[in-house]
Motif scaffolding. Sequence first.
Motif, PDB file in Angstrom:
ATOM      1  N   VAL A   1       1.159  -1.637  -0.057  1.00  0.00           N
ATOM      2  CA  VAL A   1      -0.172   0.134  -0.193  1.00  0.00           C
ATOM      3  C   VAL A   1       0.696   1.610  -0.234  1.00  0.00           C
ATOM      4  O   VAL A   1       1.708   1.050   0.781  1.00  0.00           O
ATOM      5  N   ALA A   2       0.223   2.303  -0.832  1.00  0.00           N
ATOM      6  CA  ALA A   2       1.124   3.444  -0.808  1.00  0.00           C
ATOM      7  C   ALA A   2       1.367   4.501   0.186  1.00  0.00           C
ATOM      8  O   ALA A   2       2.674   4.331   0.428  1.00  0.00           O
ATOM      9  N   PRO A   3       0.563   4.238   1.183  1.00  0.00           N
ATOM     10  CA  PRO A   3       1.394   4.858   2.423  1.00  0.00           C
ATOM     11  C   PRO A   3       1.824   4.282   3.231  1.00  0.00           C
ATOM     12  O   PRO A   3       3.197   5.371   3.709  1.00  0.00           O
ATOM     13  N   GLU A   4       2.343   3.419   2.643  1.00  0.00           N
ATOM     14  CA  GLU A   4       3.590   2.583   3.753  1.00  0.00           C
ATOM     15  C   GLU A   4       4.690   3.407   3.337  1.00  0.00           C
ATOM     16  O   GLU A   4       5.723   3.399   4.365  1.00  0.00           O
ATOM     17  N   MET A   5       4.966   2.762   1.995  1.00  0.00           N
ATOM     18  CA  MET A   5       6.266   3.723   1.813  1.00  0.00           C
ATOM     19  C   MET A   5       6.479   5.069   1.334  1.00  0.00           C
ATOM     20  O   MET A   5       7.705   5.578   1.650  1.00  0.00           O
ATOM     21  N   ALA A   6       5.209   6.186   1.556  1.00  0.00           N
ATOM     22  CA  ALA A   6       4.824   7.409   1.995  1.00  0.00           C
ATOM     23  C   ALA A   6       5.463   7.878   3.148  1.00  0.00           C
ATOM     24  O   ALA A   6       6.476   8.374   3.202  1.00  0.00           O
ATOM     25  N   PHE A   7       5.542   7.154   3.919  1.00  0.00           N
ATOM     26  CA  PHE A   7       5.866   7.385   5.370  1.00  0.00           C
ATOM     27  C   PHE A   7       7.706   7.404   5.248  1.00  0.00           C
ATOM     28  O   PHE A   7       8.596   7.697   6.284  1.00  0.00           O
ATOM     29  N   MET A   8       7.836   6.376   4.836  1.00  0.00           N
ATOM     30  CA  MET A   8       9.671   5.837   4.348  1.00  0.00           C
ATOM     31  C   MET A   8      10.174   7.424   3.418  1.00  0.00           C
ATOM     32  O   MET A   8      11.203   7.455   4.057  1.00  0.00           O
ATOM     33  N   PHE A   9       9.574   7.125   2.416  1.00  0.00           N
ATOM     34  CA  PHE A   9       9.944   8.553   2.147  1.00  0.00           C
ATOM     35  C   PHE A   9      10.030   9.639   2.421  1.00  0.00           C
ATOM     36  O   PHE A   9      10.749  10.018   2.291  1.00  0.00           O
ATOM     37  N   GLY A  10       8.800   9.592   3.289  1.00  0.00           N
ATOM     38  CA  GLY A  10       9.137  11.082   4.058  1.00  0.00           C
ATOM     39  C   GLY A  10       9.967  10.946   5.899  1.00  0.00           C
ATOM     40  O   GLY A  10      11.039  11.855   5.115  1.00  0.00           O
ATOM     41  N   GLU A  11      10.063   9.790   5.853  1.00  0.00           N
ATOM     42  CA  GLU A  11      10.977  10.023   7.161  1.00  0.00           C
ATOM     43  C   GLU A  11      12.304  10.084   6.538  1.00  0.00           C
ATOM     44  O   GLU A  11      13.310  10.627   7.131  1.00  0.00           O
ATOM     45  N   ARG A  12      12.858   9.451   5.630  1.00  0.00           N
ATOM     46  CA  ARG A  12      14.274   9.894   4.481  1.00  0.00           C
ATOM     47  C   ARG A  12      14.633  11.448   4.284  1.00  0.00           C
ATOM     48  O   ARG A  12      15.577  11.766   4.492  1.00  0.00           O
ATOM     49  N   ALA A  13      13.509  11.954   3.690  1.00  0.00           N
ATOM     50  CA  ALA A  13      13.583  13.458   3.697  1.00  0.00           C
ATOM     51  C   ALA A  13      13.445  14.015   4.972  1.00  0.00           C
ATOM     52  O   ALA A  13      14.372  15.019   4.842  1.00  0.00           O
ATOM     53  N   ALA A  14      12.882  13.782   6.162  1.00  0.00           N
ATOM     54  CA  ALA A  14      12.948  14.933   6.772  1.00  0.00           C
ATOM     55  C   ALA A  14      13.035  14.954   8.401  1.00  0.00           C
ATOM     56  O   ALA A  14      13.925  15.086   9.329  1.00  0.00           O
ATOM     57  N   SER A  15      13.950  13.446   8.415  1.00  0.00           N
ATOM     58  CA  SER A  15      14.152  12.849   9.823  1.00  0.00           C
ATOM     59  C   SER A  15      16.037  12.000   9.664  1.00  0.00           C
ATOM     60  O   SER A  15      16.937  12.560   8.592  1.00  0.00           O
ATOM     61  N   VAL A  16      15.897  11.526  10.963  1.00  0.00           N
ATOM     62  CA  VAL A  16      18.081  10.731  10.543  1.00  0.00           C
ATOM     63  C   VAL A  16      17.395   9.462  10.828  1.00  0.00           C
ATOM     64  O   VAL A  16      16.545   8.664  11.223  1.00  0.00           O
ATOM     65  N   ILE A  17      18.503   9.123  10.199  1.00  0.00           N
ATOM     66  CA  ILE A  17      18.277   7.084  10.363  1.00  0.00           C
ATOM     67  C   ILE A  17      19.173   6.708  11.595  1.00  0.00           C
ATOM     68  O   ILE A  17      20.601   7.629  11.605  1.00  0.00           O
ATOM     69  N   ASP A  18      18.904   6.001  12.690  1.00  0.00           N
ATOM     70  CA  ASP A  18      19.556   5.567  14.065  1.00  0.00           C
ATOM     71  C   ASP A  18      19.480   4.769  13.973  1.00  0.00           C
ATOM     72  O   ASP A  18      19.012   4.273  13.875  1.00  0.00           O
ATOM     73  N   TYR A  19      20.689   3.949  14.905  1.00  0.00           N
ATOM     74  CA  TYR A  19      20.197   2.556  16.194  1.00  0.00           C
ATOM     75  C   TYR A  19      20.455   3.086  17.013  1.00  0.00           C
ATOM     76  O   TYR A  19      21.083   3.354  17.546  1.00  0.00           O
ATOM     77  N   PRO A  20      19.385   2.195  17.668  1.00  0.00           N
ATOM     78  CA  PRO A  20      19.490   1.754  19.245  1.00  0.00           C
ATOM     79  C   PRO A  20      20.383   1.698  19.959  1.00  0.00           C
ATOM     80  O   PRO A  20      20.994  -0.042  19.574  1.00  0.00           O
ATOM     81  N   MET A  21      21.164   2.082  21.116  1.00  0.00           N
ATOM     82  CA  MET A  21      22.829   1.624  21.061  1.00  0.00           C
ATOM     83  C   MET A  21      22.708   0.269  22.191  1.00  0.00           C
ATOM     84  O   MET A  21      21.456   0.566  23.165  1.00  0.00           O
ATOM     85  N   GLY A  22      22.541  -1.083  22.080  1.00  0.00           N
ATOM     86  CA  GLY A  22      22.065  -1.944  22.657  1.00  0.00           C
ATOM     87  C   GLY A  22      21.275  -2.829  21.975  1.00  0.00           C
ATOM     88  O   GLY A  22      21.177  -3.743  21.728  1.00  0.00           O
ATOM     89  N   GLY A  23      20.895  -2.472  20.532  1.00  0.00           N
ATOM     90  CA  GLY A  23      20.578  -3.188  20.015  1.00  0.00           C
ATOM     91  C   GLY A  23      18.943  -2.598  20.141  1.00  0.00           C
ATOM     92  O   GLY A  23      18.340  -2.803  20.749  1.00  0.00           O
ATOM     93  N   SER A  24      18.218  -4.544  19.803  1.00  0.00           N
ATOM     94  CA  SER A  24      16.427  -4.222  19.670  1.00  0.00           C
ATOM     95  C   SER A  24      16.860  -4.686  20.818  1.00  0.00           C
ATOM     96  O   SER A  24      14.761  -3.602  21.418  1.00  0.00           O
ATOM     97  N   GLY A  25      16.737  -5.101  21.743  1.00  0.00           N
ATOM     98  CA  GLY A  25      17.213  -5.535  22.968  1.00  0.00           C
ATOM     99  C   GLY A  25      17.140  -4.263  24.028  1.00  0.00           C
ATOM    100  O   GLY A  25      16.249  -4.259  25.160  1.00  0.00           O
TER     101      GLY A  25
END
Length: 507
Positions: free
Chosen positions: A211-235
């Motif tokens: 569905v398009a809204p799923e990808m829209a959020f990915m495009f939007g976050e790519r344009a407006a936010s940052v990619i980050d990783y939690p220290m300690g991993g998913s746990g």
Amino acid sequence: MESLDVVVIGSGIGGLVAAGLLTRYGRRVLVCESHTLPGGAAHAFQRQGFTFDSGPSFYCGLADPTSCNPLREVLNALGEKVNTVAYDPLGHYHFPERTLAIYGDAKRYQASLAEFNPQAAQELQALTDKMLAIYRPLGSIPALALRADGWLFPLLAQRFPTAMLQMLPQLRSLGRSMGDFVDETVHDPWLRQLIDLECFLLSGMKSHETVAPEMAFMFGERAASVIDYPMGGSGALVDALIRGFKRWGGELRLGTHVSKIWTDRNQAQGVILKNGERIRADKVISNATLWDTYNHLLDDTDLPMGYRQKSLETPAVDSFMHLHLGIQAEGLDDLTVHHVVVHDTDTDITTPGNTCMISIPSVLDPTLAPEGHHVVHAYTLEPWQDWQRDAGYGAKKEARAKPLMRALQKVIPDICDRITLKLIGTPLTHQRFLRRHQGTYGPAIAAGQGLFPSCKTPIKGLYRVGDSTIPGIGVPAVAASGILCANSLVSPRESAALLDLQRSKST
């Protein structure tokens, strides 16, 4: 007999989000987790000094106050946060004929694409503009505003009138597939394949099924936010949710297997544990999958026959093969954290073993591995059929893990000589430890092929959360499912008050 307001079955992200918010609203909540480790498909585990992510490995906007990440909003509401590290490039896509650097920053991503194909870069920009037109009004509405009842639209109209007006021209787009937009905008065959790949990484399906809204959020976050990783991993994310849940009065029981949802006259009464103990609750929330809830936690006669049959016919995404490796890190100073390897571009990307995902999070967080080592997680689709624990199980595991090893050799050519720890997971591993139907990660409901089941069920007082209640099989989607469910179990005044409190803190 113990009596509570809510019992949550399972401590996956969706269950913990719902439980945390409900305790925040003042409800007495118990979470029962069958495993000895919390987190469901997002739990972390340790072996010989290595800390592994069992499932999700990619996150964004966790520490960005402008991000639309639902999990970040919930952690804020619970008074919790996680330490993160931002990074770019995001990683690399490895095709037989080329390797493409992938950036979180939209402009750098487009420039990377233009080095190989200027036409593709131009068409990507046109597609991005269409996705951002969907993202902007949706992204300006906090996930904490979501409800799964008739009070949703009055709340949104009262507090977000501008966003609602901006959304009107996009209403038709909300039900369309990403493939519809690709067909209108993208002609370059290589870019079409690339978008199919990104849809697959997000939803487990290609563009015409996503569905398009799923990808829209990915495009939007790519344009407006940052990619980050939690220290300690998913746990670390799971731990933060549990801290917040307990701070507001919630109780978590590990190693506590729920055998049945206790019902009487079409009303949920609570749960029955494997040891025979009954726990009474006004509401029960199942974080088990759709299939496990209706096949195992309920009796056949608890649900209307037609509803049950139709629900159980919901298609599921395949399970996965996993490789968890501990490797020597000497000489690997230039590694990036994420890699996707497509072995054969003439073969469908959804073919098991053809598309392999690789995460090396110790590049960002060295504490995940012993000094001088890296932790590696590689995975690829794997059907459930024909897997059984017999005399040939070990040999089959090694054989089906070979595409993952070939993919890793594209990133680290001498990886076989570096391995100090090797763990192989199969669909049977998923079923055993995660108690998931056929080891699946969620439903495969294609765009236009029907609505996702909601958090509500025909049984009064019984609700569901998780990846079979909302499009998308990732952490943001299941977190949103927990918000939808929790808010639907409290009054509009309560949910609006929490929303307003969080909005005031962010301004």
